[in-house]
Motif scaffolding. Sequence first.
Motif, short mmCIF file in Angstrom:
data_model
loop_
_atom_site.label_atom_id
_atom_site.label_comp_id
_atom_site.label_asym_id
_atom_site.label_seq_id
_atom_site.Cartn_x
_atom_site.Cartn_y
_atom_site.Cartn_z
N ASP A 11 39.53 -40.85 -14.89
CA ASP A 11 40.43 -41.90 -14.42
C ASP A 11 39.71 -42.95 -13.58
O ASP A 11 40.31 -43.95 -13.20
CB ASP A 11 41.62 -41.30 -13.65
N GLU A 12 38.43 -42.74 -13.32
CA GLU A 12 37.62 -43.77 -12.66
C GLU A 12 37.13 -44.72 -13.75
O GLU A 12 36.04 -44.55 -14.33
CB GLU A 12 36.43 -43.14 -11.91
N LEU A 15 33.65 -46.27 -13.75
CA LEU A 15 32.58 -45.30 -14.03
C LEU A 15 32.39 -45.12 -15.53
O LEU A 15 31.28 -45.25 -16.05
CB LEU A 15 32.89 -43.95 -13.36
N ASP A 54 36.55 -35.36 -17.02
CA ASP A 54 36.61 -35.12 -15.59
C ASP A 54 37.61 -33.99 -15.31
O ASP A 54 38.64 -33.87 -15.98
CB ASP A 54 37.05 -36.40 -14.86
N LYS A 56 39.43 -33.41 -12.50
CA LYS A 56 40.68 -33.79 -11.81
C LYS A 56 41.11 -35.19 -12.20
O LYS A 56 40.47 -36.17 -11.83
CB LYS A 56 40.49 -33.70 -10.30
N MET A 57 42.19 -35.23 -12.95
CA MET A 57 42.74 -36.52 -13.36
C MET A 57 44.25 -36.45 -13.23
O MET A 57 44.84 -35.38 -13.36
CB MET A 57 42.41 -36.80 -14.82
N PRO A 58 44.88 -37.60 -13.01
CA PRO A 58 46.35 -37.61 -13.01
C PRO A 58 46.86 -37.16 -14.39
O PRO A 58 46.23 -37.44 -15.40
CB PRO A 58 46.70 -39.08 -12.76
N GLY A 59 47.98 -36.51 -14.40
CA GLY A 59 48.53 -36.04 -15.68
C GLY A 59 47.77 -34.82 -16.16
O GLY A 59 47.59 -33.86 -15.42
N GLY A 83 33.53 -33.82 -9.16
CA GLY A 83 32.96 -34.31 -7.92
C GLY A 83 32.93 -33.20 -6.87
O GLY A 83 32.58 -33.42 -5.72
#
Lengths: 124, 228
Positions: A11-12, A15, A54, A56-59, A83
């Motif tokens: 979600d970044e 990046l 990643d 940890k992402m929303p959803g 991270g």
Amino acid sequence: MSGPRVLLIDDEEELVTTLVERLEIRGIEAEAVTDGHAALELMSREPFDVVAADLKMPGLGGLEVIEILRERYPDVKILLITGHGRPDEEVKDYKVAGVHEVLVKPFSIDTLIASIRGALAANT
Amino acid sequence: MADGTESRVAPVSPELAFFGRITASVTHELNNVLSIVEQAAGLLEDQLAANEHGVPLDPDRLRTVHSRIERQVERGAGIIHNLNRFSHTVDDRDRDTDLGEFLATLRALCERLAELRHVTLEVVPCASTVLIRHNPFAVLQALFRALEIVLDSAQAGETVRVEALPAADRVTIRFTGPASGLVAHRGPHLETCRSLLAEMDGELGTTEQSGGGAFEILLPATVVADHC
């Protein structure tokens, strides 16, 4: 291009956009999406050899996306991005979950490429 | 917390666990900032290397990457500022702190947690200057615990609202969220919140209404001035 196709999910947005540019400079075709649902939608239309998601992402989080990928696309190689300072603690069973390697942020482009190549060379 | 972070630090005191939880979350976000800066700097290096092989530099592309770095440096500075503000809550155990400061810090610390749940966090600015005289770290921890419970109860797409309602010598901080799960909630966060509030002569209440529910923290306070 006839090399591997890589999908980056994070979600970044800045990046993954930058990583895509850097991978393509090095001859690796890459696409980026910023959530798990978009990743699954894209994968239903286009083939990818490696997916780097990643944690940890929303959803849909990385592990949830991976679980779905394992079922739908068992041949796709998977890398997990985090991270977290102690990824071994956070994703204890990542190898069982079918993850080839865990990349800890921040990582260099060379590390990412080595992981992509390592995943592609692996038999399982 | 739903992500299980705190279960690994359960044997330590709630205060230390809270401190660890916040710093883990903030440093996690700083890793994202550093990752973007590293890759953007690397992209500039890639373009310079290509230029050495005769590829002309594209000023627009360079500007785009430069802006990316600038934005992330600004974001990183904001994260560090918030962490610094949080760290200083342990400096004095008994001082007047503006509730507005607490709410701003709470918002900064919890925005990412809300985002990960696809929940919108609305923190309404105080209409008055409200001073709370107590250990700032404990006050912030109580507010965080209450918000944590409401966030954990919320579903994707929902909104959680935090607002302060000052009155005479007290202030109510209301956390409005979904009704389901709030009233029935039992757990370590709730108990920690209750015991923290008991130490500061505060109370924790729960209200239920159609379509939503709320936690209310009542604290002794001094209303200094109206902003409006």
